[in-house]
Design a protein around this motif. Sequence first.
Motif, short mmCIF file in Angstrom:
data_model
loop_
_atom_site.label_atom_id
_atom_site.label_comp_id
_atom_site.label_asym_id
_atom_site.label_seq_id
_atom_site.Cartn_x
_atom_site.Cartn_y
_atom_site.Cartn_z
N ASP A 1 -0.13 -25.45 -62.32
CA ASP A 1 -1.09 -25.89 -63.41
C ASP A 1 -0.80 -26.65 -64.79
OD1 ASP A 1 -3.32 -24.00 -62.76
OD2 ASP A 1 -1.47 -22.86 -62.89
N ARG A 2 0.24 -26.60 -65.12
CA ARG A 2 0.95 -27.52 -66.27
C ARG A 2 2.18 -28.54 -65.75
NH1 ARG A 2 0.24 -23.98 -70.99
NH2 ARG A 2 -1.92 -24.24 -70.85
N PHE A 3 2.62 -29.43 -66.60
CA PHE A 3 4.21 -29.88 -66.34
C PHE A 3 4.54 -30.89 -67.45
CE2 PHE A 3 7.08 -33.30 -65.23
CZ PHE A 3 7.34 -33.34 -64.15
N ILE A 4 5.87 -29.66 -67.59
CA ILE A 4 6.62 -30.21 -68.97
C ILE A 4 8.07 -30.81 -68.90
CG2 ILE A 4 7.78 -27.67 -69.00
CD1 ILE A 4 8.21 -27.25 -72.12
N ARG A 5 8.11 -31.93 -69.92
CA ARG A 5 9.56 -32.40 -69.43
C ARG A 5 9.92 -32.10 -70.91
NH1 ARG A 5 7.66 -39.10 -69.15
NH2 ARG A 5 10.41 -38.60 -68.69
N THR A 6 11.66 -31.94 -70.88
CA THR A 6 12.26 -31.60 -72.43
C THR A 6 12.27 -32.84 -73.14
OG1 THR A 6 13.77 -32.08 -71.29
CG2 THR A 6 13.83 -30.04 -71.28
N THR A 7 12.23 -34.37 -72.69
CA THR A 7 11.68 -34.53 -73.73
C THR A 7 10.34 -34.92 -74.18
OG1 THR A 7 11.14 -36.94 -71.95
CG2 THR A 7 13.56 -35.95 -73.21
N ASP A 8 9.49 -34.48 -73.79
CA ASP A 8 7.95 -34.28 -74.94
C ASP A 8 8.36 -33.58 -75.97
OD1 ASP A 8 6.88 -34.60 -72.75
OD2 ASP A 8 6.20 -32.74 -72.00
N THR B 1 8.03 -23.05 -74.23
CA THR B 1 7.38 -23.90 -75.26
C THR B 1 6.36 -24.53 -74.55
OG1 THR B 1 8.70 -25.67 -73.75
CG2 THR B 1 9.76 -24.58 -76.01
N ALA B 2 6.05 -24.18 -73.04
CA ALA B 2 5.10 -25.33 -72.65
C ALA B 2 3.88 -24.44 -72.53
CB ALA B 2 6.10 -25.02 -70.81
N LEU B 3 3.89 -22.54 -72.78
CA LEU B 3 2.84 -21.86 -73.41
C LEU B 3 2.44 -22.74 -75.14
CD1 LEU B 3 4.04 -18.70 -71.81
CD2 LEU B 3 2.67 -20.63 -70.76
N HIS C 1 -1.93 -23.18 -76.22
CA HIS C 1 -2.69 -21.77 -77.00
C HIS C 1 -1.89 -20.68 -76.45
CE1 HIS C 1 -3.36 -24.90 -79.29
NE2 HIS C 1 -2.70 -24.86 -80.59
N ASP C 2 -1.40 -20.64 -75.23
CA ASP C 2 -0.99 -19.23 -74.51
C ASP C 2 -0.83 -18.57 -74.59
OD1 ASP C 2 -0.70 -21.93 -73.47
OD2 ASP C 2 -2.85 -21.32 -71.90
N TYR C 3 0.60 -18.99 -75.48
CA TYR C 3 1.68 -17.85 -75.52
C TYR C 3 1.12 -17.07 -75.27
CZ TYR C 3 6.28 -15.91 -77.04
OH TYR C 3 7.13 -14.74 -77.23
N ASP C 4 1.43 -16.00 -76.13
CA ASP C 4 0.44 -14.67 -75.95
C ASP C 4 0.10 -13.96 -75.02
OD1 ASP C 4 1.42 -14.11 -78.58
OD2 ASP C 4 0.00 -15.19 -79.52
N HIS C 5 -0.87 -15.13 -74.24
CA HIS C 5 -1.61 -14.99 -73.18
C HIS C 5 -0.60 -14.64 -71.52
CE1 HIS C 5 -5.12 -14.41 -70.38
NE2 HIS C 5 -4.64 -14.75 -69.65
N TYR C 6 -0.06 -15.72 -71.86
CA TYR C 6 0.58 -15.71 -70.39
C TYR C 6 2.20 -14.72 -70.36
CZ TYR C 6 -2.82 -18.61 -67.87
OH TYR C 6 -3.55 -18.43 -67.55
N TRP C 7 3.31 -15.21 -71.78
CA TRP C 7 3.63 -14.40 -72.05
C TRP C 7 4.31 -13.11 -71.77
CZ3 TRP C 7 8.65 -16.69 -70.19
CH2 TRP C 7 9.52 -16.02 -70.59
#
Length: 659
Positions: free
Chosen positions: A94-101, A238-240, A248-254
């Motif tokens: 659902d998501r792809f994070i690059r740590t250089t983002d 951070t990807a959440l 904006h879904d840290y609280d939801h998924y973590w």
Amino acid sequence: MENKKFYITTPIYYPSDKLHIGHTYCTVATDALARYHRLRGEDVMFLTGTDEHGQKIEDKAAEAGVSPKEFVDRIVEGPQGVKDLWKLMNVSNDRFIRTTDDYHVASIQKIFRKMYEKGDIYKGTYKGKYCKPCESFWTESQLVDGKCPDCGREVQDAEEEAYFFRLSKYADRIRDLLENTDFLQPRSRVNEMVKNFIDPGLEDLCVSRTSFTWGIPVDFDPGHVVYVWVDALFNYTTALGLFNDQYHDYDHYWPADVHIVGKEIVRFHSIIWPAMLMSMEMPLPKHVFGHGWLLLDGGKMSKSKGNVVDPYILASMFGVDALRFFLMRTFPFGSDGNFSNELLIQTINTDLANDLGNLVSRTTAMAGKYFGGHLPEGCRSCAAPEPFDGELIGLASSLRGRYEEAMESFAPHKALDEVFKVIQRANKYIDECAPWVLAKDMDANGQRLAHVLYNLLETAQICGVLLSPFMPESCEKLFAQIGAAPDAQTWDSAARWGVLAETAAVTKGENLFPRIDMDKALAELEALEAAAKKAALPAVETEPQLTEKVDFDTFCKCDFRVVKVKACEAVKKSEKLLRFTLDDGTGTDRQILSGIHKFYEPEQLVGKTLAAIVNLPPRKMMGLESCGMLLSAVHTEHGEEKLNLIILDDAIPAGAKLC
Ligand code: ME8
């Protein structure tokens, strides 16, 4: 009611080289688990990405003569790069994070500062051993035979001013987490962690570097960059959207439900990661699962060992679903497994072509042949059931429970094993019922025959639903062939017998998994691998220039002249040599032998104007004298030697001096 949430991650990959089948294994496994949870109707978040900082990337980029960002961009976004590979393998992240983002970089700086302000990160001097390929610092006592305990390679002495994380402070809580909860799986990994790292005593961890710059700067102390593992591990949060506005879904998924990781990075995920989360006063992930390695000839695949297997080649030869299936079916998740092309082909032939493929093709073909593709109404029941009807129906309708138990305990190989027991039972059922015998007297046996076929279609439907997380595309084809409507493709429908409409359209479509000819396929694979290896070599390579200087007088002693080819022929008994008769402007013919037959046919060269050095001492080759040497340009192209004679304008007279 809100759907149960399920947050699952893969490790984020180092884009230091193209990914191989070992990386594919890890991501496909995570994908199958994510799809399984979606099938159950859960609210799934599946994250993957790339871990792009650190000295290894900085060094590789320098080697390639590009900036680190250009280097990683190519491997992540470029053709046959990381994103391409996941698309090819039908990975449903659902998501792809690059740590250089940017958002990740800014979040990490805040996280680092927070742990510093809390006193869990402090400044000190690092003295110890460093393993460059693993980017890991070790103490003397952690080394195994003086080498890196993870990869077995040489380590270097290292000393620098650095920030440290108070890992030691969390030792007791980590021990408790590992020993007294099911946080880390499989259980065998707990013993490894406790024995190797907790029992000897957890030391504080060096979490900044000053010896290179390709990392996230510590914003309150320029010159220091954040240790790549701190940067990498927090990607899961951070990807959440932790400390950023990108999501904006840290609280939801973590917290995450599970991090799927390879066994060599279990230490980071089961010791360092929870300790940092404790420091940040954040909830811990529910599980970390450490899977095994795919081995080649007994050793771990790695680019530096040159023994990697290219997933692009395998997928193009055998199909994406067959490859996904093979990876999950063959190797117990959690243990190491030996990869081989023979095993791959064997698995496809046995499980997919023979067992599953035959079940579907025989059943759909018979439904077509005996009933024109529509079974008659009433076929769900049978006036005179046989004992083996009940056996098949019982086994198939209870399959979901056994499958679920295996999937919930991160054992996809066991789940597949259960599915294939049912498929094998169904094939045996065909032989027991012998539909072709029943079909001889349709008046007497038509209803029984329809019931047998219905039972087979129902079995295929249940197996199709449960196989769909592993082979999504093939299962869609299977559903189309057996006439399974959308409501017969759901998790619910896999535990109920009789969900297929009795008169649904059954069609014998394309063969889902054709049989593979082992010898032919192995030869083809070898050719494709050789071609890919060649294509991966640098397009053009030239010899490095000599640094040793020659003085001008020495150079002037070399007599380079223009020569014209009067005659040219191959030297008998030599594969390489051409014999040239040349006009060098002196009035006397000059003979030069040159080992260039591989590049030119003699008749191509007659009449050409070339360059030669004419004052080399004469040399005998194959009994013939060579007086001088023709000049040519040499280079390597995709690993192959290339040679071009220096061919000059015909207007230049023979004997003209080159200077
Ligand atoms: O470890 N068999 O990245 P990575 C099975 N950036 N799995 C294999 C394998 C093999 N032969 N080779 C590699 C990193 N893997 C870090 C992760 S997460 C916060 C940071 C697996 O690209 C390996 O075990 O070196 C690991 O789980 C994953 O591929 C990524 O490896």
